[in-house]
Write a protein that holds these residues in place. Structure first.
Motif, PDB file in Angstrom:
ATOM      1  N   VAL A 102      22.016  15.004  12.113  1.00 38.99           N
ATOM      2  CA  VAL A 102      22.185  16.450  12.260  1.00 38.99           C
ATOM      3  C   VAL A 102      21.404  16.866  13.502  1.00 38.99           C
ATOM      4  CG1 VAL A 102      21.900  18.732  11.236  1.00 38.99           C
ATOM      5  CG2 VAL A 102      22.436  16.755   9.769  1.00 38.99           C
ATOM      6  N   ASN A 103      22.127  17.159  14.573  1.00 33.44           N
ATOM      7  CA  ASN A 103      21.506  17.597  15.818  1.00 33.44           C
ATOM      8  C   ASN A 103      21.187  19.082  15.739  1.00 33.44           C
ATOM      9  OD1 ASN A 103      21.438  15.235  17.560  1.00 33.44           O
ATOM     10  ND2 ASN A 103      23.687  15.328  17.548  1.00 33.44           N
ATOM     11  N   ASN A 104      19.953  19.415  16.073  1.00 29.56           N
ATOM     12  CA  ASN A 104      19.520  20.806  15.982  1.00 29.56           C
ATOM     13  C   ASN A 104      18.337  21.004  16.909  1.00 29.56           C
ATOM     14  OD1 ASN A 104      19.290  23.468  14.919  1.00 29.56           O
ATOM     15  ND2 ASN A 104      17.705  22.785  13.497  1.00 29.56           N
ATOM     16  N   ASN A 105      18.226  22.174  17.473  1.00 30.32           N
ATOM     17  CA  ASN A 105      17.078  22.517  18.301  1.00 30.32           C
ATOM     18  C   ASN A 105      17.046  24.036  18.445  1.00 30.32           C
ATOM     19  OD1 ASN A 105      14.772  22.067  19.808  1.00 30.32           O
ATOM     20  ND2 ASN A 105      15.763  20.690  21.276  1.00 30.32           N
ATOM     21  N   ALA A 106      15.886  24.558  18.762  1.00 29.07           N
ATOM     22  CA  ALA A 106      15.768  26.001  18.956  1.00 29.07           C
ATOM     23  C   ALA A 106      16.640  26.444  20.118  1.00 29.07           C
ATOM     24  CB  ALA A 106      14.318  26.366  19.211  1.00 29.07           C
ATOM     25  N   GLY A 107      17.231  27.621  19.982  1.00 31.67           N
ATOM     26  CA  GLY A 107      18.051  28.160  21.042  1.00 31.67           C
ATOM     27  C   GLY A 107      17.211  28.797  22.133  1.00 31.67           C
ATOM     28  N   PRO A 108      17.791  28.971  23.316  1.00 33.80           N
ATOM     29  CA  PRO A 108      17.062  29.590  24.419  1.00 33.80           C
ATOM     30  C   PRO A 108      16.726  31.057  24.128  1.00 33.80           C
ATOM     31  CG  PRO A 108      19.090  28.512  25.189  1.00 33.80           C
ATOM     32  CD  PRO A 108      19.157  28.580  23.701  1.00 33.80           C
ATOM     33  N   THR A 109      15.687  31.526  24.777  1.00 29.94           N
ATOM     34  CA  THR A 109      15.344  32.944  24.695  1.00 29.94           C
ATOM     35  C   THR A 109      16.442  33.774  25.360  1.00 29.94           C
ATOM     36  OG1 THR A 109      12.988  32.449  24.737  1.00 29.94           O
ATOM     37  CG2 THR A 109      13.645  34.686  25.359  1.00 29.94           C
ATOM     38  N   PRO A 110      16.901  34.844  24.732  1.00 31.76           N
ATOM     39  CA  PRO A 110      17.939  35.683  25.350  1.00 31.76           C
ATOM     40  C   PRO A 110      17.489  36.234  26.701  1.00 31.76           C
ATOM     41  CG  PRO A 110      17.650  36.245  23.034  1.00 31.76           C
ATOM     42  CD  PRO A 110      16.534  35.317  23.386  1.00 31.76           C
ATOM     43  N   ARG A 111      18.370  36.140  27.694  1.00 28.40           N
ATOM     44  CA  ARG A 111      18.078  36.682  29.027  1.00 28.40           C
ATOM     45  C   ARG A 111      19.390  37.071  29.685  1.00 28.40           C
ATOM     46  NH1 ARG A 111      13.463  33.042  32.148  1.00 28.40           N
ATOM     47  NH2 ARG A 111      11.931  33.063  30.459  1.00 28.40           N
ATOM     48  N   GLY A 112      19.341  38.091  30.500  1.00 25.83           N
ATOM     49  CA  GLY A 112      20.486  38.429  31.317  1.00 25.83           C
ATOM     50  C   GLY A 112      20.710  37.376  32.385  1.00 25.83           C
ATOM     51  N   PHE A 113      21.942  37.274  32.860  1.00 22.81           N
ATOM     52  CA  PHE A 113      22.314  36.223  33.802  1.00 22.81           C
ATOM     53  C   PHE A 113      21.421  36.207  35.039  1.00 22.81           C
ATOM     54  CE2 PHE A 113      24.802  34.769  37.472  1.00 22.81           C
ATOM     55  CZ  PHE A 113      25.101  33.482  37.062  1.00 22.81           C
ATOM     56  N   LEU A 114      21.141  37.366  35.616  1.00 23.30           N
ATOM     57  CA  LEU A 114      20.356  37.414  36.854  1.00 23.30           C
ATOM     58  C   LEU A 114      18.873  37.131  36.624  1.00 23.30           C
ATOM     59  CD1 LEU A 114      22.009  40.434  38.701  1.00 23.30           C
ATOM     60  CD2 LEU A 114      22.408  37.978  39.042  1.00 23.30           C
ATOM     61  N   ASP A 115      18.467  37.063  35.377  1.00 17.95           N
ATOM     62  CA  ASP A 115      17.079  36.730  35.050  1.00 17.95           C
ATOM     63  C   ASP A 115      16.888  35.253  34.743  1.00 17.95           C
ATOM     64  OD1 ASP A 115      16.219  39.396  35.271  1.00 17.95           O
ATOM     65  OD2 ASP A 115      16.938  39.824  33.236  1.00 17.95           O
ATOM     66  N   VAL A 116      17.964  34.482  34.844  1.00 16.25           N
ATOM     67  CA  VAL A 116      17.904  33.052  34.526  1.00 16.25           C
ATOM     68  C   VAL A 116      17.751  32.261  35.824  1.00 16.25           C
ATOM     69  CG1 VAL A 116      19.087  31.102  33.457  1.00 16.25           C
ATOM     70  CG2 VAL A 116      19.368  33.406  32.500  1.00 16.25           C
ATOM     71  N   GLY A 117      16.673  31.491  35.910  1.00 13.70           N
ATOM     72  CA  GLY A 117      16.442  30.654  37.078  1.00 13.70           C
ATOM     73  C   GLY A 117      16.857  29.216  36.841  1.00 13.70           C
ATOM     74  N   ARG A 118      16.738  28.410  37.873  1.00 13.15           N
ATOM     75  CA  ARG A 118      17.165  27.011  37.802  1.00 13.15           C
ATOM     76  C   ARG A 118      16.450  26.253  36.681  1.00 13.15           C
ATOM     77  NH1 ARG A 118      15.875  21.888  39.729  1.00 13.15           N
ATOM     78  NH2 ARG A 118      17.690  20.629  40.367  1.00 13.15           N
ATOM     79  N   ASP A 119      15.137  26.431  36.570  1.00 15.20           N
ATOM     80  CA  ASP A 119      14.392  25.726  35.528  1.00 15.20           C
ATOM     81  C   ASP A 119      14.829  26.163  34.134  1.00 15.20           C
ATOM     82  OD1 ASP A 119      13.009  24.324  37.441  1.00 15.20           O
ATOM     83  OD2 ASP A 119      11.194  25.564  37.338  1.00 15.20           O
ATOM     84  N   ASN A 120      15.166  27.456  33.984  1.00 15.48           N
ATOM     85  CA  ASN A 120      15.664  27.931  32.689  1.00 15.48           C
ATOM     86  C   ASN A 120      16.955  27.228  32.302  1.00 15.48           C
ATOM     87  OD1 ASN A 120      14.719  31.094  33.972  1.00 15.48           O
ATOM     88  ND2 ASN A 120      13.539  29.976  32.446  1.00 15.48           N
ATOM     89  N   TRP A 121      17.856  27.101  33.276  1.00 12.89           N
ATOM     90  CA  TRP A 121      19.124  26.419  33.012  1.00 12.89           C
ATOM     91  C   TRP A 121      18.887  24.963  32.617  1.00 12.89           C
ATOM     92  CZ3 TRP A 121      23.237  28.873  31.854  1.00 12.89           C
ATOM     93  CH2 TRP A 121      23.603  30.079  32.487  1.00 12.89           C
ATOM     94  N   LEU A 122      18.016  24.288  33.344  1.00 10.26           N
ATOM     95  CA  LEU A 122      17.765  22.875  33.060  1.00 10.26           C
ATOM     96  C   LEU A 122      17.112  22.689  31.694  1.00 10.26           C
ATOM     97  CD1 LEU A 122      16.586  21.591  36.554  1.00 10.26           C
ATOM     98  CD2 LEU A 122      18.840  21.355  35.484  1.00 10.26           C
ATOM     99  N   ASP A 123      16.190  23.587  31.340  1.00  4.53           N
ATOM    100  CA  ASP A 123      15.562  23.505  30.014  1.00  4.53           C
ATOM    101  C   ASP A 123      16.589  23.708  28.909  1.00  4.53           C
ATOM    102  OD1 ASP A 123      13.101  23.063  31.170  1.00  4.53           O
ATOM    103  OD2 ASP A 123      12.387  25.135  30.920  1.00  4.53           O
ATOM    104  N   ALA A 124      17.486  24.667  29.087  1.00  3.27           N
ATOM    105  CA  ALA A 124      18.519  24.918  28.082  1.00  3.27           C
ATOM    106  C   ALA A 124      19.446  23.725  27.940  1.00  3.27           C
ATOM    107  CB  ALA A 124      19.313  26.170  28.452  1.00  3.27           C
TER     108      ALA A 124
END
Length: 259
Positions: free
Chosen positions: A86-108
Motif C-alpha cells: 500500500v503506497n502512501n505518503n503525505a500530500g504536498p502543502t497547498p500552493r498557488g501555481f506561481l508560488d511553486v518553485g523548482r524544489d517544491n516540484w521535485l519534492d512533490a
C-alpha cells in the motif's frame, strides 16, 4: 465475507495514523501480517502495539521516510517480498501555481510519484513469481478533479497514475493487480490541516472551513477512515483479482463526471 487473505503479508506506507493506519487496521482484521511505517517512532510503535493487540497478528514497525532511499531500504529489509504493498505518503502543502518553485516540484515528485514507483519495482518480481500481488496507491481526488491550489498534488499523482496504469497491463497475467484509491474529505488529521490552510487562504474561520468541507461532499458528511480501509482490504483480497488499473473514488458520491 472472508476475503481469503489470512496469513498473507503487507507493507503499508505512512501508516501510523490517517488513511494508511486505516488500511493497516483493515488488513490486520483479515489476518494479514503488516509492516507499518512512519517517521515519528513513538507514534509508530504505539500504533503497532494497538493493531497487534486488537487483531492478534504480527505487526512490525519500521521508522523511516519512504521518500528517502534509506527509508525504503528499511521497509524492504523488514519484508522484501510482501503479498501486498500500500503506497502512501503525505500530500504536498497547498500552493498557488506561481508560488511553486523548482524544489517544491521535485519534492512533490519524489514523495508522491517516484517513491511509490521504486517500492513497486522492488516488490514486483516476487509477486509475479508467486502469482499473487496487490498494489494499492493512495492518491487523491485531485488526480481527476484538479484544483488551482493543489497543482503539486495533481501533477505528481497524475504521473503516478499514468505509470501504474501502463504497468497494470504487464502484470495482470500474473494475478498482480494495481489500483488507486482517490480519497476526498476522509476525516483524518489531513482534513484538519486542509481546513487550517483554507482558513488562512480564504480569510474565513476554521469552523467555517470545516463546514465548507462537509458542504463540498454530496453525502453531506466527511468519510470515516474505516470506510476507506475496508475498500483497501477488499481490493487486496482474493476476490478482487479481476479488478486492476482502476481509480476508485471514495468521496461520498461527489465525483462529478461519468468516467
Amino acid at each position: 465475507m472472508d476475503l481469503g487473505i489470512k496469513g498473507r503479508r503487507a507493507i503499508v506506507c505512512a501508516s501510523s495514523r490517517g488513511l494508511g493506519r486505516a488500511c493497516a487496521e483493515a488488513l490486520a482484521a483479515e489476518g494479514v501480517a503488516v509492516v507499518v511505517n512512519g517517521r515519528d517512532l513513538a507514534r509508530l510503535e504505539a500504533a503497532a502495539a494497538e493493531i497487534r493487540a486488537r487483531h492478534g497478528v504480527k505487526v512490525t514497525p519500521v521508522a523511516g521516510d519512504v521518500t528517502t532511499e534509506a527509508g525504503r531500504a528499511a521497509l524492504l529489509a523488514a519484508l522484501p517480498d510482501p503479498d501486498m504493498l500500500v503506497n502512501n505518503n503525505a500530500g504536498p502543502t497547498p500552493r498557488g501555481f506561481l508560488d511553486v518553485g523548482r524544489d517544491n516540484w521535485l519534492d512533490a515528485l519524489d514523495a508522491n510519484m517516484v517513491a511509490p514507483l521504486l517500492l513497486t519495482a522492488a516488490v514486483l518480481p516476487a509477486m509475479k513469481e508467486r502469482r499473487f500481488g496487490r498494489i494499492i496507491n493512495i492518491t487523491s481526488a485531485m488526480v481527476t478533479t484538479p484544483r488551482p491550489h493543489m497543482v503539486m498534488s495533481s501533477g505528481a499523482r497524475a504521473g503516478l497514475t499514468a505509470a501504474m496504469k501502463g504497468l497494470s497491463f504487464e502484470v495482470a497475467p500474473f494475478n498482480v493487480t494495481i489500483n488507486n484509491l482517490l480519497p476526498e474529505r476522509i476525516d483524518t488529521d489531513r482534513q484538519h490541516f486542509m481546513a487550517q490552510q483554507a482558513s488562512a487562504r480564504l480569510g474565513i474561520t476554521y469552523e467555517e472551513a470545516r463546514a465548507e468541507q462537509v458542504k463540498s461532499i454530496a453525502a453531506r458528511r466527511l468519510g470515516r477512515p474505516e470506510e476507506f480501509g475496508a475498500t483497501c482490504a477488499f481490493l487486496c483480497s482474493a476476490h478482487a483479482g479481476f479488478v486492476s488499473g482502476m481509480n476508485v473514488h471514495i468521496d461520498g458520491g461527489s465525483y462529478p463526471a461519468l468516467v
